[in-house]
Design a protein around this motif. Structure first.
Motif, PDB file in Angstrom:
ATOM      1  N   THR A 139     -44.356   6.166  57.342  1.00  0.00           N
ATOM      2  CA  THR A 139     -43.790   6.621  56.083  1.00  0.00           C
ATOM      3  C   THR A 139     -43.013   5.492  55.410  1.00  0.00           C
ATOM      4  O   THR A 139     -42.242   4.793  56.065  1.00  0.00           O
ATOM      5  CB  THR A 139     -42.849   7.809  56.316  1.00  0.00           C
TER       6      THR A 139
ATOM      7  N   LYS B 151     -41.789   9.168  48.565  1.00  0.00           N
ATOM      8  CA  LYS B 151     -42.280   8.969  49.920  1.00  0.00           C
ATOM      9  C   LYS B 151     -43.796   8.994  49.953  1.00  0.00           C
ATOM     10  O   LYS B 151     -44.433   9.798  49.290  1.00  0.00           O
ATOM     11  CB  LYS B 151     -41.728  10.063  50.838  1.00  0.00           C
TER      12      LYS B 151
ATOM     13  N   MET C  24     -47.383   7.255  52.595  1.00  0.00           N
ATOM     14  CA  MET C  24     -47.788   6.604  53.832  1.00  0.00           C
ATOM     15  C   MET C  24     -48.400   5.256  53.502  1.00  0.00           C
ATOM     16  O   MET C  24     -49.090   5.100  52.495  1.00  0.00           O
ATOM     17  CB  MET C  24     -48.814   7.447  54.595  1.00  0.00           C
TER      18      MET C  24
END
Length: 276
Positions: free
Chosen positions: A137, A145, A147
């Protein structure tokens, strides 16, 4: 190695809240209810990644401030300014770090030679341990946020806006070098310190909290490296601070040992709590 403030915080022994450096004349470190304060009698040149007082600056004080591990805030500098005001501390010429590590687990170690003196003061917590370069993350500059593998970036999702980018549970390192050093060598010294931190985590078997790979740090690690730069004293100018230099070797040892000791103290505390 030593945990100089253990008895102050854990056992309420109020007379044990001060540590006088032997490697840097006049440098004193003191423990208070919510923070550790390191203060030099004269300003030093510093290189800092601190959340408050970051960059290249002159400072005479470094604070390591305790916050609850559930602390959530989009503006840590504001909270630090409020704390400094509460403690009647000037807000200039200082750097401040935040930690969720119990302050009795502060580890201090020193080294002295004819060329320089060195003090390292560390708190180490790894609840948000991370491995640089691995998929995990991440947050963009707006706090969104997503990945990332470090190679590809997916678009942020509207449902992933609940966590702020700052979460305590960190490794904070203060390094004070009583000597003279070029700016390039200061950068080199920070590089060596980071390598030593990663080695300590590897030897301790600390995994990334998301993917289980060997951690190299945490998501919020910070370091402040202060150099006295006293021209009136006969210290030679240090131009390199890699692992093959005396300065780099000392930095590496002190960072490795203080990270290891602070981590070990935290693990022992958790074991005691678990068995109560």
């Amino acid at each position: 190695m030593t945990l100089p403030f253990y008895n102050y915080f854990a056992n309420g022994e109020t007379g044990e809240n001060k540590y006088a450096a032997t490697s840097w004349p006049g440098l004193n470190i003191s423990a208070h209810e919510r923070h550790i304060k390191a203060q030099s009698p004269r300003a030093a040149q510093a290189l800092s990644s601190a959340v408050y007082g970051g960059g290249m600056l002159e400072l005479d004080r470094i604070f390591n401030i305790y916050v609850d591990r559930h602390y959530r805030c989009d503006d840590p500098p504001r909270d630090i300014e409020q704390a400094l005001n509460e403690w009647q501390e000037p807000r200039d010429r200082c750097a401040a770090l935040l930690t969720a590590v119990r302050l009795e687990h502060t580890s201090i170690q020193e080294y002295t030679s004819d060329e320089f003196g060195l003090l390292c003061c560390t708190t180490a917590g790894v609840s948000n341990a991370a491995r640089a370069g691995s998929e995990r993350t991440v947050f963009d500059t707006a706090g969104n946020k997503t990945m990332s593998s470090g190679r590809e970036h997916s678009a942020p999702s509207a449902q992933n806006l609940t966590l702020p980018p700052y979460v305590p549970g960190t490794i904070n390192i203060m390094l004070w070098l009583n000597g003279r050093m070029t700016t390039g060598a200061m950068v080199n010294a920070v590089q060596t310190a980071v390598e030593a931190k990663a080695a300590a985590l590897a030897d301790a078997g600390v995994p990334d909290s998301e993917n289980g790979l060997p951690a190299t740090g945490t998501t919020t690690d910070a370091i402040v490296f202060a150099v006295r730069q006293a021209v009136e004293e006969p210290h030679p100018m240090i131009t390199y601070a890699g692992t093959a230099t005396t300065a780099g070797a000392a930095i590496g040892r002190l960072v490795y040992d203080t990270v290891t000791e602070s981590l070990r103290a935290g693990l022992l505390w958790k074991e005691r709590i678990r068995h109560k």
